[in-house]
Design an enzyme around this catalytic site. Sequence first.
Site, PDB file in Angstrom:
ATOM      1  N   HIS A 118       0.843  -1.207   0.000  1.00 26.06           N
ATOM      2  CA  HIS A 118       0.000   0.000   0.000  1.00 26.06           C
ATOM      3  C   HIS A 118       0.877   1.257   0.000  1.00 26.06           C
ATOM      4  O   HIS A 118       0.512   2.282   0.563  1.00 26.06           O
ATOM      5  CB  HIS A 118      -0.975   0.010   1.187  1.00 26.06           C
ATOM      6  CG  HIS A 118      -2.097  -0.981   1.027  1.00 26.06           C
ATOM      7  ND1 HIS A 118      -3.347  -0.626   0.597  1.00 26.06           N
ATOM      8  CD2 HIS A 118      -2.131  -2.327   1.201  1.00 26.06           C
ATOM      9  CE1 HIS A 118      -4.125  -1.713   0.550  1.00 26.06           C
ATOM     10  NE2 HIS A 118      -3.401  -2.755   0.906  1.00 26.06           N
TER      11      HIS A 118
ATOM     12  N   ASP B 244       2.450   2.168  -3.121  1.00 21.89           N
ATOM     13  CA  ASP B 244       2.547   2.707  -4.495  1.00 21.89           C
ATOM     14  C   ASP B 244       1.676   3.955  -4.675  1.00 21.89           C
ATOM     15  O   ASP B 244       2.128   4.965  -5.204  1.00 21.89           O
ATOM     16  CB  ASP B 244       2.274   1.639  -5.578  1.00 21.89           C
ATOM     17  CG  ASP B 244       0.998   0.838  -5.406  1.00 21.89           C
ATOM     18  OD1 ASP B 244       0.245   1.096  -4.438  1.00 21.89           O
ATOM     19  OD2 ASP B 244       0.746  -0.053  -6.249  1.00 21.89           O
TER      20      ASP B 244
ATOM     21  N   SER C  33     -11.986 -17.370 -21.704  1.00 16.86           N
ATOM     22  CA  SER C  33     -10.939 -17.773 -20.760  1.00 16.86           C
ATOM     23  C   SER C  33     -11.202 -19.183 -20.257  1.00 16.86           C
ATOM     24  O   SER C  33     -12.339 -19.517 -19.904  1.00 16.86           O
ATOM     25  CB  SER C  33     -10.903 -16.807 -19.572  1.00 16.86           C
ATOM     26  OG  SER C  33     -10.137 -17.383 -18.513  1.00 16.86           O
TER      27      SER C  33
ATOM     28  N   GLU D 118      -6.963  -1.076 -15.785  1.00 17.98           N
ATOM     29  CA  GLU D 118      -7.429  -1.598 -14.495  1.00 17.98           C
ATOM     30  C   GLU D 118      -8.203  -0.540 -13.710  1.00 17.98           C
ATOM     31  O   GLU D 118      -9.251  -0.821 -13.142  1.00 17.98           O
ATOM     32  CB  GLU D 118      -6.241  -2.130 -13.666  1.00 17.98           C
ATOM     33  CG  GLU D 118      -6.677  -2.676 -12.324  1.00 17.98           C
ATOM     34  CD  GLU D 118      -5.878  -3.890 -11.835  1.00 17.98           C
ATOM     35  OE1 GLU D 118      -5.209  -4.560 -12.643  1.00 17.98           O
ATOM     36  OE2 GLU D 118      -5.942  -4.159 -10.633  1.00 17.98           O
TER      37      GLU D 118
ATOM     38  N   ASP E   9       1.716  -3.825  -9.783  1.00 14.26           N
ATOM     39  CA  ASP E   9       1.511  -5.123 -10.431  1.00 14.26           C
ATOM     40  C   ASP E   9       1.888  -5.082 -11.905  1.00 14.26           C
ATOM     41  O   ASP E   9       2.536  -5.998 -12.429  1.00 14.26           O
ATOM     42  CB  ASP E   9       0.039  -5.544 -10.306  1.00 14.26           C
ATOM     43  CG  ASP E   9      -0.430  -5.562  -8.857  1.00 14.26           C
ATOM     44  OD1 ASP E   9       0.426  -5.510  -7.966  1.00 14.26           O
ATOM     45  OD2 ASP E   9      -1.652  -5.633  -8.646  1.00 14.26           O
TER      46      ASP E   9
HETATM   47  P1  ADP Z   1      -5.462 -10.653  -8.246  1.00 13.52           P
HETATM   48  O1  ADP Z   1      -4.961  -9.670  -9.236  1.00 13.52           O
HETATM   49  O2  ADP Z   1      -4.743 -10.579  -6.951  1.00 13.52           O
HETATM   50  O3  ADP Z   1      -5.484 -12.050  -8.764  1.00 13.52           O
HETATM   51  P2  ADP Z   1      -7.856  -9.139  -8.630  1.00 13.52           P
HETATM   52  O4  ADP Z   1      -9.154  -9.084  -7.896  1.00 13.52           O
HETATM   53  O5  ADP Z   1      -7.105  -7.893  -8.825  1.00 13.52           O
HETATM   54  O6  ADP Z   1      -6.969 -10.255  -7.901  1.00 13.52           O
HETATM   55  O7  ADP Z   1      -8.097  -9.730 -10.086  1.00 13.52           O
HETATM   56  C1  ADP Z   1      -8.772 -10.944 -10.286  1.00 13.52           C
HETATM   57  C2  ADP Z   1      -9.769 -10.772 -11.422  1.00 13.52           C
HETATM   58  O8  ADP Z   1      -9.058 -10.655 -12.683  1.00 13.52           O
HETATM   59  C3  ADP Z   1     -10.670 -11.970 -11.609  1.00 13.52           C
HETATM   60  O9  ADP Z   1     -11.787 -11.908 -10.753  1.00 13.52           O
HETATM   61  C4  ADP Z   1     -11.059 -11.812 -13.068  1.00 13.52           C
HETATM   62  O10 ADP Z   1     -12.060 -10.829 -13.226  1.00 13.52           O
HETATM   63  C5  ADP Z   1      -9.781 -11.291 -13.708  1.00 13.52           C
HETATM   64  N1  ADP Z   1      -8.954 -12.374 -14.231  1.00 13.52           N
HETATM   65  C6  ADP Z   1      -7.645 -12.586 -13.964  1.00 13.52           C
HETATM   66  N2  ADP Z   1      -7.169 -13.675 -14.618  1.00 13.52           N
HETATM   67  C7  ADP Z   1      -8.199 -14.170 -15.333  1.00 13.52           C
HETATM   68  C8  ADP Z   1      -8.355 -15.296 -16.207  1.00 13.52           C
HETATM   69  N3  ADP Z   1      -7.348 -16.124 -16.475  1.00 13.52           N
HETATM   70  N4  ADP Z   1      -9.570 -15.494 -16.767  1.00 13.52           N
HETATM   71  C9  ADP Z   1     -10.593 -14.670 -16.488  1.00 13.52           C
HETATM   72  N5  ADP Z   1     -10.509 -13.611 -15.677  1.00 13.52           N
HETATM   73  C10 ADP Z   1      -9.347 -13.348 -15.091  1.00 13.52           C
HETATM   74 MG    MG Z   2      -5.095  -7.598  -9.121  1.00 17.09          MG
END
Ligand code: ADP
Ligand code: MG
Length: 403
Positions: free
Chosen positions: A48, A50, A81, A179, A191
């Site tokens: 926290h 950045d 996906s 994002e 990230d």
């Molecule tokens: P983190 O980045 O820590 O994994 P986040 O909440 O920032 O958690 O991001 C996760 C979200 O990113 C998922 O809920 C989805 O919406 C999207 N996402 C990431 N990778 C995929 C994937 N391989 N297929 C579909 N959605 C994905």
């Molecule tokens: Mg994330």
Amino acid sequence: MNANNADHAEDSRRVIATSLVDTFRAAYGADPSGVWSAPGRVNLIGEHTDYNHGLCLPVAIPRRTFVAARRRADRQIRIASIQVPGEERTVSLDTIAQGSAGGWAAYSAGVLWALEQAGHAIGGLDVVVDGRVPLGSGLSSSAALECATAAAAVDLFELRGLDDESGRRRLVAACIRAENEIAGAPTGGMDQSAALLSAPDTALLLDFDGDHPPHRVPFELTARGLEVLVMNTRAAHALGDGQYGNRRQECETAVRELGVPSLRAIAPVDLDTTLARLSSDVLRRRVRHVVTEIARVVDAVAALESGELDRLTGIFDASHASMRDDYEISCAELDLAVDTARATGALAARMTGGGFGGSAIAVIETARREEIRSAVERAFEAARFREPELFTITADGPAAREL
Ligand code: ADP
Ligand code: MG
């Protein structure tokens, strides 16, 4: 990383990429033009910080998100996906900004929108995703998806963004916009930087006070018989649920009350007098976390650069306590993972990522890997928590073309 590990990592990347070509063909009836990937990350320290113009120290991990893609003649983005079967989405580049790219596809489609906003000639794409970064576990699957998409777009639309560091830093900016503005997650940029700018066997020191190039810090533990154990607690974690934004707002309030440009501007020696000027105990604790955490990043970098890894013990302990008690972003699962790893002989351990669930990391002796793993598993079972996912990592390289 030794040669065997490197070979193995290359092999499995190739296997995943080749299999994704088959998935793409089955989904869309044609071959993709290529496959690209980008890594997830763990942050060694600097949480926290950045969005407070501070410092952080992420490491890319050999869990990557792969995208197979092919250009379309129109301005549609069709995306499927493997991780969300049956949820294929089609969005038009012309309507993305109005929020039509809801849900998971926003992370990918938003990148194409952001690249177009940055003045690049972008068109439609067919995309299939295979994300090997655990989703929503604090290991940054979201940025891995964005940055793999950006790598694909760069090659398919001949943008040349991957060729040098300034090009990659422009891609970082586009992925952050995707994002923040399209996926609606107000994250701060660590990230995307990790996914696009990292290098094998190094950690990436990022300075968010202005537009600085990253500084690479040696992070090769194998020769010392050490490794990083990632402990994904699988505890519920959603940065979008308001807690992350709430912490950001508290920092903004503190900045206003103090009349400073950012919390980065507070020198550690002035911390006590500065805290006394804040209106609430909550704000005092939030600011104390940010200021001391930035100082701990500096200390951790010094420890890595001088090879005095024993110093990480106290630095990580203090960081975890600060996140648990002052920033209040830990949870029972993260505390248990960290405490158990430390009690079983981990050199250093702390939660990593945005918090409220997700993952913790421990620097451990490779010789004690099984002992520490089973201690954490047993502790989770005894506490009736979900079974954690435990794996060790070496520092991986950035977004790249695979096939
Ligand atoms: P983190 O980045 O820590 O994994 P986040 O909440 O920032 O958690 O991001 C996760 C979200 O990113 C998922 O809920 C989805 O919406 C999207 N996402 C990431 N990778 C995929 C994937 N391989 N297929 C579909 N959605 C994905
Ligand atoms: Mg994330």
